[in-house]
Design an enzyme around this catalytic site. Structure first.
Site, PDB file in Angstrom:
ATOM      1  CB  CYS A  92      -0.888   0.069   1.430  1.00  0.00           C
ATOM      2  SG  CYS A  92      -1.976   1.418   1.126  1.00  0.00           S
ATOM      3  CG  LEU A  93       0.594   3.912  -3.344  1.00  0.00           C
ATOM      4  CD1 LEU A  93      -0.176   4.795  -4.344  1.00  0.00           C
ATOM      5  CD2 LEU A  93       2.002   3.751  -3.942  1.00  0.00           C
ATOM      6  CG  HIS A 134      -5.837  -2.348  -1.230  1.00  0.00           C
ATOM      7  ND1 HIS A 134      -4.746  -3.097  -0.791  1.00  0.00           N
ATOM      8  CD2 HIS A 134      -5.499  -1.167  -0.874  1.00  0.00           C
ATOM      9  CE1 HIS A 134      -3.972  -2.204  -0.014  1.00  0.00           C
ATOM     10  NE2 HIS A 134      -4.445  -0.937  -0.414  1.00  0.00           N
ATOM     11  CG  HIS A 138      -7.311   2.699   1.309  1.00  0.00           C
ATOM     12  ND1 HIS A 138      -6.394   2.941   2.202  1.00  0.00           N
ATOM     13  CD2 HIS A 138      -6.658   2.113   0.140  1.00  0.00           C
ATOM     14  CE1 HIS A 138      -5.113   2.709   1.952  1.00  0.00           C
ATOM     15  NE2 HIS A 138      -5.384   2.002   0.926  1.00  0.00           N
TER      16      HIS A 138
HETATM   17 ZN    ZN Z   1      -3.654   1.152  -0.019  1.00  0.00          ZN
END
Ligand code: ZN
Length: 157
Positions: A92-93, A134, A138
């Protein structure tokens, strides 16, 4: 074009349920800028998906880097999940340098509004289904590390 800084673990916005986007917001110039900034920020960070809270905006919008271009998903809802699940590595960024195996339904049905205000309903499986899940997480304040079964070395990095 504007690349915005990515919020990382510890920012409260990543743990906050994002607000739904109403019609007026969807039609606004500010919203179009948000979409452009999300796409730019995702590409600059070389991500395969990005959600608005990751650039500090608590709205239910995410971008999925699909095979035929960036998909804009607004107010997404997963309406069906397969009984069958698949475990695969995620990163994940917003959680840089961390990778792990996450088990998720293999196939999902998702409904959302696109950037033009049109309702879309699609069935996705494999990597696309994973990225959708995903990103929807978020928007609900959930991170992949909440679901990780085992940390890995990061072959995707
Ligand atoms: Zn993410």
């Amino acid at each position: 074009m504007a690349v915005r800084p990515i919020t990382t673990l510890g920012h409260q916005i990543l743990r906050t349920k994002a607000l739904p986007v109403d019609d007026q917001t969807l039609a606004s110039k500010k919203f179009k800028t948000l979409i452009t900034d999300l796409v730019d920020s995702m590409q600059a960070a070389r991500g395969i998906g990005i959600a608005a809270p990751q650039i500090g905006v608590s709205l239910q919008v995410a971008i999925i880097n699909a095979r035929d271009g960036a998909l804009v998903i607004v107010n997404p809802r997963i309406t069906k999940t397969s009984f069958r699940t698949t475990s695969a590595e995620e990163g994940c960024l917003s959680v840089p340098g961390v990778f792990g195996l996450v088990r998720r339904p293999t196939t999902i049905t998702i409904t959302y509004t696109d950037e033009h205000g049109k309702s879309v309903r699609i069935e996705a499986s494999g990597l696309l289904a994973r990225v959708f899940q995903h990103e929807v997480d978020h928007l609900n304040g959930i991170l992949f590390i909440d679901k990780v079964a085992r940390l890995t070395q990061g072959v995707l990095s």
